[in-house]
Enzyme design. Sequence first.
Site, PDB file in Angstrom:
ATOM      1  N   HIS A  89      -1.575   6.913   7.859  1.00 54.55           N
ATOM      2  CA  HIS A  89      -0.710   7.869   7.141  1.00 54.55           C
ATOM      3  C   HIS A  89      -1.427   9.198   6.899  1.00 54.55           C
ATOM      4  O   HIS A  89      -0.813  10.264   6.955  1.00 54.55           O
ATOM      5  CB  HIS A  89      -0.291   7.308   5.778  1.00 54.55           C
ATOM      6  CG  HIS A  89       0.952   6.474   5.806  1.00 54.55           C
ATOM      7  ND1 HIS A  89       2.175   6.966   6.199  1.00 54.55           N
ATOM      8  CD2 HIS A  89       1.168   5.178   5.480  1.00 54.55           C
ATOM      9  CE1 HIS A  89       3.091   6.012   6.109  1.00 54.55           C
ATOM     10  NE2 HIS A  89       2.509   4.907   5.673  1.00 54.55           N
ATOM     11  N   LEU A 120       6.828   1.456   3.182  1.00 57.56           N
ATOM     12  CA  LEU A 120       7.791   1.882   2.158  1.00 57.56           C
ATOM     13  C   LEU A 120       8.598   3.103   2.601  1.00 57.56           C
ATOM     14  O   LEU A 120       9.671   3.356   2.057  1.00 57.56           O
ATOM     15  CB  LEU A 120       7.079   2.154   0.831  1.00 57.56           C
ATOM     16  CG  LEU A 120       6.554   0.906   0.096  1.00 57.56           C
ATOM     17  CD1 LEU A 120       5.808   1.312  -1.171  1.00 57.56           C
ATOM     18  CD2 LEU A 120       7.670  -0.070  -0.227  1.00 57.56           C
ATOM     19  N   GLY A 141       0.823  -1.202   0.000  1.00 53.53           N
ATOM     20  CA  GLY A 141       0.000   0.000   0.000  1.00 53.53           C
ATOM     21  C   GLY A 141       0.855   1.248   0.000  1.00 53.53           C
ATOM     22  O   GLY A 141       2.050   1.200   0.306  1.00 53.53           O
ATOM     23  N   HIS A 185      -3.298   0.805   8.174  1.00 56.76           N
ATOM     24  CA  HIS A 185      -1.957   1.395   8.057  1.00 56.76           C
ATOM     25  C   HIS A 185      -1.993   2.647   7.177  1.00 56.76           C
ATOM     26  O   HIS A 185      -1.438   3.692   7.545  1.00 56.76           O
ATOM     27  CB  HIS A 185      -0.994   0.338   7.478  1.00 56.76           C
ATOM     28  CG  HIS A 185       0.388   0.822   7.215  1.00 56.76           C
ATOM     29  ND1 HIS A 185       1.490   0.395   7.947  1.00 56.76           N
ATOM     30  CD2 HIS A 185       0.882   1.718   6.305  1.00 56.76           C
ATOM     31  CE1 HIS A 185       2.578   1.010   7.478  1.00 56.76           C
ATOM     32  NE2 HIS A 185       2.239   1.807   6.486  1.00 56.76           N
TER      33      HIS A 185
END
Length: 161
Positions: free
Chosen positions: A139, A94, A49, A135
């Site tokens: 963000h 990431l 994602g 998740h």
Amino acid sequence: MALRQIREEGDEFLRKKSREVEIDDITSEKIQSLIDDMLETMYNYKGVGLAAVQVGMLKRVIVIDVEDEKGPYVLINPQIIKTKGEKECDEGCLSFPNQFGKVVRPTEVIVEFYDRNAKKVKLKAKDLLAQAICHECDHLEGILFVDKVLAGTLEYVTPEE
Ligand code: NI
């Protein structure tokens, strides 16, 4: 389509709160190419994602691919309206290359959002998809998985050459 640069650990931009996308703007060239670039960037770095803030755009846009038959998912202005259960999950991001840890996430969520065609969608998600939605929604609030990682579980993995 183009790869976008991913903001990484220590970049204060990741702490900013993202803004809602106007419904009329969803089908605009700007948002559509942002979505395409986010998908390309996510696949290039083998992520599950990605949130727009990670590529420097404070928009409530997330992309997810958990390799199920319905994905990839594009969620615009997502709102988690219900959660169920709890599970310790292995997680990475990431923006934190080569770091992994355990985070407690719901086993099931119901999320409402607009898809890339500006259609309103209500989705029930389980397991990895539910985890990824949580998740990525974090963000959008400037919350990172390392904030939630269970004490002593964060590991640094040396990448293979
Ligand atoms: Ni992340």
